[in-house]
Design a protein around this motif. Structure first.
Motif, PDB file in Angstrom:
ATOM      1  N   ILE A  91      -7.333  -0.196   5.385  1.00 59.69           N
ATOM      2  CA  ILE A  91      -6.949  -1.655   4.763  1.00 59.69           C
ATOM      3  C   ILE A  91      -5.452  -1.751   4.794  1.00 59.69           C
ATOM      4  O   ILE A  91      -4.639  -0.844   4.714  1.00 59.69           O
ATOM      5  CB  ILE A  91      -7.379  -1.766   3.481  1.00 59.69           C
ATOM      6  CG1 ILE A  91      -7.307  -3.218   2.818  1.00 59.69           C
ATOM      7  CG2 ILE A  91      -6.787  -0.613   2.492  1.00 59.69           C
ATOM      8  CD1 ILE A  91      -7.909  -3.247   1.377  1.00 59.69           C
ATOM      9  N   ARG A 123       0.840  -1.130  -0.016  1.00 58.20           N
ATOM     10  CA  ARG A 123       0.085   0.100  -0.129  1.00 58.20           C
ATOM     11  C   ARG A 123       0.749   1.313   0.165  1.00 58.20           C
ATOM     12  O   ARG A 123       1.990   1.431   0.914  1.00 58.20           O
ATOM     13  CB  ARG A 123      -1.036   0.007   1.371  1.00 58.20           C
ATOM     14  CG  ARG A 123      -1.804   1.215   1.405  1.00 58.20           C
ATOM     15  CD  ARG A 123      -2.488   1.368   2.447  1.00 58.20           C
ATOM     16  NE  ARG A 123      -3.292   2.475   2.621  1.00 58.20           N
ATOM     17  CZ  ARG A 123      -4.336   2.917   3.604  1.00 58.20           C
ATOM     18  NH1 ARG A 123      -4.762   1.960   4.377  1.00 58.20           N
ATOM     19  NH2 ARG A 123      -4.769   4.035   3.598  1.00 58.20           N
ATOM     20  N   SER A 132     -20.061  -1.659   4.997  1.00 64.68           N
ATOM     21  CA  SER A 132     -19.498  -0.308   4.638  1.00 64.68           C
ATOM     22  C   SER A 132     -20.044   0.668   5.449  1.00 64.68           C
ATOM     23  O   SER A 132     -19.621   1.834   5.625  1.00 64.68           O
ATOM     24  CB  SER A 132     -20.096   0.118   3.042  1.00 64.68           C
ATOM     25  OG  SER A 132     -21.433  -0.130   3.104  1.00 64.68           O
ATOM     26  N   PHE A 185     -11.745   1.955  -6.678  1.00 58.71           N
ATOM     27  CA  PHE A 185     -12.926   1.517  -5.698  1.00 58.71           C
ATOM     28  C   PHE A 185     -12.834   2.201  -4.072  1.00 58.71           C
ATOM     29  O   PHE A 185     -11.590   2.554  -3.837  1.00 58.71           O
ATOM     30  CB  PHE A 185     -12.762  -0.116  -5.253  1.00 58.71           C
ATOM     31  CG  PHE A 185     -12.782  -1.066  -6.642  1.00 58.71           C
ATOM     32  CD1 PHE A 185     -14.090  -1.246  -7.143  1.00 58.71           C
ATOM     33  CD2 PHE A 185     -11.691  -1.267  -7.240  1.00 58.71           C
ATOM     34  CE1 PHE A 185     -14.180  -2.101  -8.219  1.00 58.71           C
ATOM     35  CE2 PHE A 185     -11.774  -1.917  -8.474  1.00 58.71           C
ATOM     36  CZ  PHE A 185     -13.022  -2.446  -9.064  1.00 58.71           C
ATOM     37  N   ASP A 186     -13.921   2.304  -3.677  1.00 58.96           N
ATOM     38  CA  ASP A 186     -13.949   2.785  -2.271  1.00 58.96           C
ATOM     39  C   ASP A 186     -13.758   1.512  -1.319  1.00 58.96           C
ATOM     40  O   ASP A 186     -14.636   0.439  -1.492  1.00 58.96           O
ATOM     41  CB  ASP A 186     -15.182   3.358  -1.847  1.00 58.96           C
ATOM     42  CG  ASP A 186     -15.242   4.659  -2.418  1.00 58.96           C
ATOM     43  OD1 ASP A 186     -14.384   5.347  -2.855  1.00 58.96           O
ATOM     44  OD2 ASP A 186     -16.436   5.263  -2.832  1.00 58.96           O
ATOM     45  N   LEU A 187     -12.637   1.428  -0.474  1.00 57.45           N
ATOM     46  CA  LEU A 187     -12.369   0.492   0.372  1.00 57.45           C
ATOM     47  C   LEU A 187     -12.058   0.989   1.830  1.00 57.45           C
ATOM     48  O   LEU A 187     -11.643   2.250   1.935  1.00 57.45           O
ATOM     49  CB  LEU A 187     -11.186  -0.243  -0.210  1.00 57.45           C
ATOM     50  CG  LEU A 187     -11.423  -1.295  -1.464  1.00 57.45           C
ATOM     51  CD1 LEU A 187     -10.111  -1.470  -1.998  1.00 57.45           C
ATOM     52  CD2 LEU A 187     -12.404  -2.241  -1.096  1.00 57.45           C
ATOM     53  N   MET A 234     -14.535   4.718   4.534  1.00 53.60           N
ATOM     54  CA  MET A 234     -14.158   4.256   3.148  1.00 53.60           C
ATOM     55  C   MET A 234     -13.361   5.457   2.699  1.00 53.60           C
ATOM     56  O   MET A 234     -13.676   6.671   2.953  1.00 53.60           O
ATOM     57  CB  MET A 234     -15.472   3.747   2.469  1.00 53.60           C
ATOM     58  CG  MET A 234     -16.415   2.857   3.179  1.00 53.60           C
ATOM     59  SD  MET A 234     -15.710   1.440   3.513  1.00 53.60           S
ATOM     60  CE  MET A 234     -15.819   0.734   1.551  1.00 53.60           C
ATOM     61  N   LEU A 248      -8.842  -9.292  -0.729  1.00 56.71           N
ATOM     62  CA  LEU A 248      -9.968  -8.819  -1.452  1.00 56.71           C
ATOM     63  C   LEU A 248     -10.638  -9.880  -2.192  1.00 56.71           C
ATOM     64  O   LEU A 248     -10.124 -10.631  -2.423  1.00 56.71           O
ATOM     65  CB  LEU A 248      -9.560  -7.672  -2.264  1.00 56.71           C
ATOM     66  CG  LEU A 248      -8.739  -6.649  -1.902  1.00 56.71           C
ATOM     67  CD1 LEU A 248      -8.280  -5.190  -2.920  1.00 56.71           C
ATOM     68  CD2 LEU A 248      -9.597  -5.783  -0.996  1.00 56.71           C
ATOM     69  N   GLN A 260     -14.657  -6.203  -2.819  1.00 51.78           N
ATOM     70  CA  GLN A 260     -14.955  -5.766  -1.398  1.00 51.78           C
ATOM     71  C   GLN A 260     -13.830  -6.477  -0.545  1.00 51.78           C
ATOM     72  O   GLN A 260     -13.159  -7.418  -1.002  1.00 51.78           O
ATOM     73  CB  GLN A 260     -16.356  -5.811  -1.062  1.00 51.78           C
ATOM     74  CG  GLN A 260     -16.421  -7.268  -0.362  1.00 51.78           C
ATOM     75  CD  GLN A 260     -17.780  -7.265   0.465  1.00 51.78           C
ATOM     76  OE1 GLN A 260     -18.712  -6.699   0.129  1.00 51.78           O
ATOM     77  NE2 GLN A 260     -17.725  -8.290   1.712  1.00 51.78           N
ATOM     78  N   ILE A 261     -13.675  -5.895   0.589  1.00 48.43           N
ATOM     79  CA  ILE A 261     -12.519  -6.626   1.523  1.00 48.43           C
ATOM     80  C   ILE A 261     -13.188  -7.804   2.088  1.00 48.43           C
ATOM     81  O   ILE A 261     -14.301  -7.799   2.436  1.00 48.43           O
ATOM     82  CB  ILE A 261     -12.223  -5.477   2.728  1.00 48.43           C
ATOM     83  CG1 ILE A 261     -10.821  -6.076   3.330  1.00 48.43           C
ATOM     84  CG2 ILE A 261     -13.280  -5.285   3.717  1.00 48.43           C
ATOM     85  CD1 ILE A 261      -9.944  -4.982   4.174  1.00 48.43           C
TER      86      ILE A 261
END
Length: 415
Positions: A362, A293, A332, A356-358, A337, A368, A324-325
């Motif tokens: 994370i 990351r 969510s 994406f919105d995560l 997010m 994922l 999604q995670i």
């Protein structure tokens, strides 16, 4: 909405708890019970004959499930035919499609018992006729190959789509080219139908019905001009999946209602569809861990253990698989997010899986899960670039993950 519509939470715990060192670069999972239920709903009609386009997912367990649901099989290569026959499918239930059929391949298919062909050129038509004569097949109607001519139409200005629209493709021939042949010149073949398919991932019932309706006059006129009694019309596939979550979904009951009208207007005895993603996409998932990351020019980036080497579709369509995670108890609504750009490990800027919105927290090592991966996942991937691993494939059945194919290192295919 706390849970995306594409994710079935009944499989969540199995994915979270799955630990296998061989799968640390990503793996595929297919829910067979979900697939069975979906296929049963598709078969609750008597308007169309359904074929499965094997290119979408040739896994043995997938083919076996479709067999049990009464689907027949559209194969476009010798490898696909071998895989289908290996599952005990009778060759009489195989439709041979594809633009690159040599006479040698046609001969092999006929020898193996295939009796239904979509021909895409006059050469293919002539070769098939020659093969039937050379192999001295019985003239009985049950042995005579059924043949559909694939037609490529020109659409109104501006009508473009992934398989060509007004762009020239190798799929079939124009009406004017097919008008150079006549059914009577092929007495060893049952030239009984036409095939037309020039669209992909359609999400509008109205658009599909409009396209189908536009096809009827030129196709019925072509059949008349070459002396064909048009018994079968094959509309291919192209029924779409809402990968982007835009709220655009096809209504299957409306599809059937529309096709009943098309069938009547065309005056055919049989109407065929070759379903790929629409049959199997929703039953499949792909799981992959985050390996890095970083922040780059104010953009949060996640680098994954695998990218387009396992999921190529986003790079060629710009339509990513939803994601999604995998985190116990995650919704969510109970997480902050933020936007992330997802990338894979390949040394090319093409290796991106979307934005994406995560969860903002994370972390490296978390997993994922991508949805709609029952179609155009494993066999549409490009694992050989940079000598990456072949992903494992599992089925989820009776509450358990069952391995069908183990992950394979690059040494398994490098010479």
């Amino acid at each position: 909405m706390t849970t995306p519509t594409w994710f079935d939470t009944t499989i969540e715990n199995a994915l979270i708890n799955h630990k296998s060192p061989g799968d640390e670069h990503g793996y595929f999972v297919y829910q067979l019970e979900v697939l069975k239920a979906h296929l049963a709903s598709l078969q609750q009609q008597d308007v169309i004959k359904l074929w499965f386009a094997v290119k979408a997912n040739p896994l043995s367990k997938i083919i076996q499930t479709l067999d049990g649901a009464g689907f027949d099989f559209d194969v476009a290569s010798a490898g696909e035919l071998t895989q289908v026959l290996a599952q005990g499918i009778d060759p009489s239930r195989v439709l041979n499609t594809g633009p690159a059929k040599s006479k040698k391949q046609i001969s092999s298919f006929v020898k193996q018992g295939v009796r239904t062909f979509v021909v895409e050129s006059i050469n293919q038509l002539n070769w098939l006729h020659e093969v039937v004569l050379e192999q001295e097949l019985s003239s009985a109607e049950t042995d005579m190959p059924k043949v559909l001519l694939r037609v490529q139409l020109q659409w109104h200005e501006g009508e473009k789509n992934p398989l060509g629209g007004n762009s020239l493709t190798p799929f079939g021939l124009s009406v004017s080219e097919w008008q150079n042949i006549h059914v009577d010149n092929y007495p060893a073949l049952d030239l009984c139908g036409l095939h037309i398919f020039q669209w992909g991932n359609m999400l509008s019932n109205e658009k599909m019905f409009s396209l189908w309706s536009q096809m009827i006059p030129p196709l019925t006129e072509l059949a008349t001009s070459i002396g064909m009694k048009l018994k079968v019309l094959d509309l291919g596939g192209g029924l779409g999946i809402d990968y982007l979550g835009a709220g655009q979904t096809l209504s299957w009951p409306q599809v059937i209602e529309d096709l009943a009208i098309i069938k009547e207007k065309a005056g055919v005895e049989e109407l065929w569809l070759e379903l790929g993603r629409f049959a199997v996409a929703e039953c499949g998932y792909y799981v992959v861990p985050v390996v890095d990351r970083k922040m780059n020019y104010d953009q949060e980036q996640l680098v994954l253990a695998a990218g387009i080497n396992h999921l190529l579709r986003p790079a060629i369509t710009e339509q990513p698989f939803p994601v999604q995670i995998l985190r116990e108890g995650f919704t969510s609504e109970n997480a902050t997010m933020q936007a992330f750009a997802l990338h894979g490990p390949l040394c090319t800027s093409m290796d991106k899986l979307g934005h994406f919105d995560l969860p903002s927290d994370i972390a490296v090592g978390e997993q994922l899960v991508f949805g709609y991966c029952g179609a155009y996942g494993f066999t549409e991937s490009m694992p050989f670039f940079l000598c990456h691993e072949l992903a494992a494939e599992y089925v989820y059945q009776n509450g358990s993950l069952i391995q069908v194919r183990a992950a394979q290192p690059a040494s398994s295919y490098l010479a």
